[in-house]
Scaffold this active site. Sequence first.
Site, PDB file in Angstrom:
ATOM      1  N   GLU A 144       0.837  -1.209   0.000  1.00 24.24           N
ATOM      2  CA  GLU A 144       0.000   0.000   0.000  1.00 24.24           C
ATOM      3  C   GLU A 144       0.866   1.251   0.000  1.00 24.24           C
ATOM      4  OE1 GLU A 144      -2.905  -0.230   3.142  1.00 24.24           O
ATOM      5  OE2 GLU A 144      -3.796  -2.021   2.297  1.00 24.24           O
ATOM      6  N   HIS A 147      -7.781   1.772   1.185  1.00 26.86           N
ATOM      7  CA  HIS A 147      -7.729   1.553   2.645  1.00 26.86           C
ATOM      8  C   HIS A 147      -8.501   2.649   3.389  1.00 26.86           C
ATOM      9  CE1 HIS A 147      -5.212  -0.537   5.966  1.00 26.86           C
ATOM     10  NE2 HIS A 147      -6.354  -0.076   6.464  1.00 26.86           N
TER      11      HIS A 147
HETATM   12  P1  NAD Z   1     -11.010  -8.639  16.388  1.00 26.21           P
HETATM   13  O1  NAD Z   1      -9.761  -9.027  17.075  1.00 26.21           O
HETATM   14  O2  NAD Z   1     -12.144  -8.116  17.185  1.00 26.21           O
HETATM   15  O3  NAD Z   1     -11.576  -9.880  15.523  1.00 26.21           O
HETATM   16  C1  NAD Z   1     -10.759 -10.744  14.788  1.00 26.21           C
HETATM   17  C2  NAD Z   1     -11.412 -12.137  14.796  1.00 26.21           C
HETATM   18  O4  NAD Z   1     -10.635 -12.976  13.951  1.00 26.21           O
HETATM   19  C3  NAD Z   1     -11.441 -12.794  16.178  1.00 26.21           C
HETATM   20  O5  NAD Z   1     -12.741 -13.256  16.466  1.00 26.21           O
HETATM   21  C4  NAD Z   1     -10.440 -13.923  16.069  1.00 26.21           C
HETATM   22  O6  NAD Z   1     -10.779 -15.051  16.866  1.00 26.21           O
HETATM   23  C5  NAD Z   1     -10.529 -14.252  14.577  1.00 26.21           C
HETATM   24  N1  NAD Z   1      -9.359 -14.956  14.063  1.00 26.21           N
HETATM   25  C6  NAD Z   1      -8.050 -14.758  14.382  1.00 26.21           C
HETATM   26  N2  NAD Z   1      -7.273 -15.607  13.676  1.00 26.21           N
HETATM   27  C7  NAD Z   1      -8.095 -16.358  12.901  1.00 26.21           C
HETATM   28  C8  NAD Z   1      -7.894 -17.386  11.947  1.00 26.21           C
HETATM   29  N3  NAD Z   1      -6.674 -17.837  11.670  1.00 26.21           N
HETATM   30  N4  NAD Z   1      -8.987 -17.921  11.340  1.00 26.21           N
HETATM   31  C9  NAD Z   1     -10.232 -17.469  11.631  1.00 26.21           C
HETATM   32  N5  NAD Z   1     -10.487 -16.500  12.532  1.00 26.21           N
HETATM   33  C10 NAD Z   1      -9.424 -15.941  13.155  1.00 26.21           C
HETATM   34  O7  NAD Z   1     -10.558  -7.588  15.277  1.00 26.21           O
HETATM   35  P2  NAD Z   1     -11.468  -6.486  14.569  1.00 26.21           P
HETATM   36  O8  NAD Z   1     -11.513  -5.258  15.392  1.00 26.21           O
HETATM   37  O9  NAD Z   1     -12.756  -7.118  14.139  1.00 26.21           O
HETATM   38  O10 NAD Z   1     -10.549  -6.138  13.306  1.00 26.21           O
HETATM   39  C11 NAD Z   1     -10.151  -7.132  12.382  1.00 26.21           C
HETATM   40  C12 NAD Z   1      -9.089  -6.572  11.457  1.00 26.21           C
HETATM   41  O11 NAD Z   1      -9.674  -5.648  10.542  1.00 26.21           O
HETATM   42  C13 NAD Z   1      -8.002  -5.742  12.171  1.00 26.21           C
HETATM   43  O12 NAD Z   1      -6.982  -6.562  12.719  1.00 26.21           O
HETATM   44  C14 NAD Z   1      -7.489  -4.852  11.060  1.00 26.21           C
HETATM   45  O13 NAD Z   1      -6.370  -5.440  10.442  1.00 26.21           O
HETATM   46  C15 NAD Z   1      -8.648  -4.794  10.060  1.00 26.21           C
HETATM   47  N6  NAD Z   1      -9.214  -3.431   9.921  1.00 26.21           N
HETATM   48  C16 NAD Z   1      -9.172  -2.837   8.695  1.00 26.21           C
HETATM   49  C17 NAD Z   1      -9.732  -1.581   8.529  1.00 26.21           C
HETATM   50  C18 NAD Z   1      -9.720  -0.887   7.204  1.00 26.21           C
HETATM   51  O14 NAD Z   1      -9.585   0.321   7.153  1.00 26.21           O
HETATM   52  N7  NAD Z   1      -9.908  -1.594   6.119  1.00 26.21           N
HETATM   53  C19 NAD Z   1     -10.323  -0.913   9.618  1.00 26.21           C
HETATM   54  C20 NAD Z   1     -10.338  -1.559  10.848  1.00 26.21           C
HETATM   55  C21 NAD Z   1      -9.780  -2.817  10.984  1.00 26.21           C
END
Ligand code: NAD
Length: 329
Positions: A266, A285
């Site tokens: 990115e 993003h």
């Molecule tokens: P979170 O920690 O609340 O949820 C992540 C979930 O993924 C958890 O339930 C966890 O158990 C599960 N998980 C972890 N490893 C796994 C695997 N190998 N297989 C299946 N499930 C698995 O996180 P969140 O707040 O929901 O955010 C998720 C991600 O979204 C963040 O880490 C970030 O990278 C991304 N994000 C992107 C943007 C964007 O601008 N596009 C914005 C916010 C967050």
Amino acid sequence: MPKVYIGNRLTQEALDVITPYAEVNMWQKENPPTREELLRNVADIEALLIWGLAKVDSALMDAAPKLKVIANMSVGYDNIDVEAASKRGIIVSNTPILADTTADFTFALILTFARRIVETANLTLRGGWKKWSPLDMPLLGWEVHHKTLGIIGLGRIGTAVAKRARGFSMKVIYYDIIRKPGEAELGVEYIPDTPTLLGMSDFVTLHVPLDSSTRHLIGAKELSLMKPTGILINASRGGVVDQKALYEALKRKQIRGAAIDVTEVEPIPPDDPLLTLDNILITPHIGGATREIRVKMSIVTAESLVAALKGEPVPNCVNYHLLGKNESS
Ligand code: NAD
């Protein structure tokens, strides 16, 4: 006063939280600091406030021997070597407050791709709206309501996406390494493995963090298990999808398409082959990019940073367990 380096321009609201407690050196330019610039500025700092895309590894930490806290203005913290930070006793914090914001955007990706909003809006702008007839429309879309949405990662954002999907009368299935309580209230069905989920879903949406267990979670094999009419949505991190495999699958029209907010590099390089395809929607993003949430995130990040400098419990610390502390200590 302890010194803080802020690697991006910050809101005044957040600066007001920090300046009574620390001397601020803030990066002022539009583009983020380069690695060299970062290294040059951290030698005597006790706190670093950084965006989620800046790499903070052990070499950077070694260059900042007084560092006590890395306050990351992002919920994902795959940019930080948390283990290396913990070994050095450095607190790491994130901003887990943008689930609704990112879920809204995920739904926007689903609807925009399925109803071909970008293509039809561009066609209209170019004067291409020449006729209206029910079947001869140039760009017919596909239904969203009552379709099956497969969520991989039912955490904060995945759950917020599931809530929105109910309003669209979708069938919602999910896979997560941890089976979640409250499935019936949320209206979701647990699928114990990803291959089954991929084969059942009309839309597959990814909401896992990027780590060693999720890097290239979706590759050639997984894409081959999706329906030929399936659509992949990724608003998590680019590295969760093997981008070369995605390109091949989309080029061969093995799946219907993809709508992604994140890429492996990115910003996406202008010569990236994904940009040549007509069955992909790529946004820069912006899943968490609203004015309101950015102000809130900046304040939450500043509050964590100040708490760490004051030796108080740090809200949204992600590595207490590795530091051998607990949140109430
Ligand atoms: P979170 O920690 O609340 O949820 C992540 C979930 O993924 C958890 O339930 C966890 O158990 C599960 N998980 C972890 N490893 C796994 C695997 N190998 N297989 C299946 N499930 C698995 O996180 P969140 O707040 O929901 O955010 C998720 C991600 O979204 C963040 O880490 C970030 O990278 C991304 N994000 C992107 C943007 C964007 O601008 N596009 C914005 C916010 C967050």
